[in-house]
Scaffold this active site. Structure first.
Site, PDB file in Angstrom:
ATOM      1  N   HIS A   1       0.830  -1.219   0.000  1.00  0.00           N
ATOM      2  CA  HIS A   1       0.000   0.000   0.000  1.00  0.00           C
ATOM      3  C   HIS A   1       0.864   1.269   0.000  1.00  0.00           C
ATOM      4  O   HIS A   1       0.907   1.958  -0.992  1.00  0.00           O
ATOM      5  CB  HIS A   1      -1.019   0.046   1.161  1.00  0.00           C
TER       6      HIS A   1
ATOM      7  N   ASP B   1      -4.664  -8.308  -3.263  1.00  0.00           N
ATOM      8  CA  ASP B   1      -4.958  -8.126  -1.844  1.00  0.00           C
ATOM      9  C   ASP B   1      -6.238  -8.829  -1.375  1.00  0.00           C
ATOM     10  O   ASP B   1      -6.221 -10.022  -1.103  1.00  0.00           O
ATOM     11  CB  ASP B   1      -4.980  -6.613  -1.545  1.00  0.00           C
TER      12      ASP B   1
END
Ligand code: NGQ
Ligand code: ZN
Length: 456
Positions: free
Chosen positions: A272, A323
């Site tokens: 991220h 993810d």
């Protein structure tokens, strides 16, 4: 021995025409261009390097679409996480394996040829370790072997509910280990992967300290040596609340703290890294760690938008991951990445170099960065000696009409659904005519397990 002949191939040295690849033991042993096809060659039109999906929590595919109902509080990443924990608590080994296999089929059909599985669902639903401490890791390995996707397994260390070593909450009981328990878990995971050596050639085992929320600095120091020379992945700065909590704990922001205390060199991948200051962004780019971007999940969870223009402008390296696995697509991830930048900057073609195709820039970046994050030291892309991870576009798809080379890549990413015809993972031809060779049986098993699980 397989040979593939491509009219156009995006090699590590750029586009080449009339390319012939010889493949043995899963590797490209010879690359010739400006040649003719020979009898028995697999002939394709446009050949691209397979992409490594550097960040997945496989089990979350099982809840895709189930968290899109508005609750009675303001929904957020944190309310989603409660739903995700509830889902995670009930999922047994058989169901988890069926979800992972279905997911890996979808990844391969999308053009992902390797997955980085950031794996933390370790223990039985009551929180006690299975007799085999790596039972669940073994199921991930089995799913990878059954589908043919390349595997980088990242056993995850998770110990706390938030910064400062807070006790874990009950919903986290399947994730939690001590540093010693983690060492045993990694060891047992390596054994599982090794036992499947024929099917999982080229598998890599690294480690994943979950986040600065879940790991104290003392624990981080204890577990890093367990990585050996494998990659180190860690979540950082996904949500603004996480940045605020980190500041309250340490006086530093998460990436700032990591820059101050860890090398963040090429062995590292920060997942991220959404909320960074300009200084953090430039420093991370300079250190050489990968920014593991997960654009679809980051949009779905309302995380925020990564500062891609500054990071790439400073030579930063990135890769892409799916993810939460809410939706699986190489083009979809790269399109979301670029579209986020356009919305942020109110501009077009933000991440391309001047005169360059945006799609090709993003694809090459994700191939290079994904390889650095999942297979450190190995050659990336289509070149001599590299793993034969290859994707052939379906040039009969109307989206590609009249388009070749980088225009075909742009059409794939920005203007098509699907578009993949064939995929080879480590030389195995696992997707043909757009379909994975095990698709029906794997989907049937997934349906049975999900019907049972959702009904329970
Ligand atoms: C994860 N997901 O590890 O799956 C996390 C939630 C946590 C994202 N950060 C779990 N998107 O943060 O504890
Ligand atoms: Zn994650």
């Amino acid at each position: 021995m397989t040979n593939i002949f491509a009219r156009d191939a995006l090699t590590a040295n750029g586009w080449r025409s009339n390319v012939r690849l010889s493949i043995a033991d899963g590797r490209i042993t010879r690359l010739a261009d400006a040649v003719r096809p020979e009898a028995g060659d697999d002939v394709v039109d446009t050949l691209l390097p397979g992409v490594a999906n550097l960040h997945s929590h496989a089990f979350q595919r099982g809840m895709a679409g189930l968290a899109e109902v508005r609750g009675d509080r303001a929904d957020s990443f944190w309310t989603w996480r409660e739903q995700m924990y509830r889902f995670a608590l009930g999922l047994g080994p058989d169901a988890a394996e069926s979800v992972a296999a279905q997911l890996f089929v979808e990844m391969l059909e999308a053009g992902f040829t390797r997955v980085g599985e950031f794996h933390y669902l370790h223990h039985a639903p009551d929180g006690r370790p299975y007799d085999d401490v790596a039972e669940m890791a073994g199921r991930i390995a089995a799913a990878a072997a059954a589908t043919g996707i390349g595997l980088t397994l990242l056993p995850t260390f998770y110990a706390h509910a938030t910064f400062g070593g807070a006790d874990p909450i009950d919903g986290q009981r399947r994730f939690v280990t001590s540093p010693d328990g983690f060492a045993r878990l990694v060891e047992a995971s390596r054994r599982h992967v090794g036992a499947l050596d024929g099917a999982l050639d080229g598998a890599v085992v690294g480690i994943a300290p979950h986040s600065l929320r879940a790991v104290t600095p003392e624990e981080l120091a204890l577990i890093l040596p367990i990585a050996g020379d494998g990659p180190i992945h860690m979540h950082a700065a996904e949500q603004t609340k996480e940045v605020d909590d980190c500041l309250a704990w340490s006086g530093m922001r998460p990436v700032e703290w990591l820059l101050a205390h860890q090398p963040l060199d090429r062995r590292w991948c920060l997942i991220h890294a959404t909320h960074m200051t300009e200084d953090e962004t430039l420093a991370l780019a300079k250190r050489g760690a990968i920014a593991g971007l997960c654009p679809i999940t980051e949009a779905n969870l309302g995380d925020g938008i990564f500062n891609g223009a500054t990071f790439l402008g400073a030579g930063g390296r990135f890769g892409i991951g799916s993810d939460s696995n809410i939706l699986i697509g190489v083009g979809d991830e790269l399109r979301q990445l670029e579209h986020g930048q356009r919305l942020r900057q109110r501009a077009r073609n933000v991440l391309a170099e001047a005169g360059g195709s945006t799609g090709e820039t993003l694809l090459r970046g994700a191939v290079q960065g994904g390889a650095q994050a999942l297979t450190p030291g190995a050659a990336a892309g289509i070149c001599d000696g590299a793993s034969a991870d290859l994707v052939a576009l379906d040039m009969a798809h109307p989206a590609f009409a009249g388009r070749r080379r980088s225009a075909a890549v742009d059409a794939w990413i920005f203007a098509a659904h699907g578009g993949v015809r064939d995929v080879w993972s480590r030389g195995r031809h696992v997707v043909r005519g757009g379909h994975h060779i095990g698709r029906e049986a794997i989907a049937a098993r997934f349906r049975t397990e999900m019907d049972r699980f959702i009904a329970a």
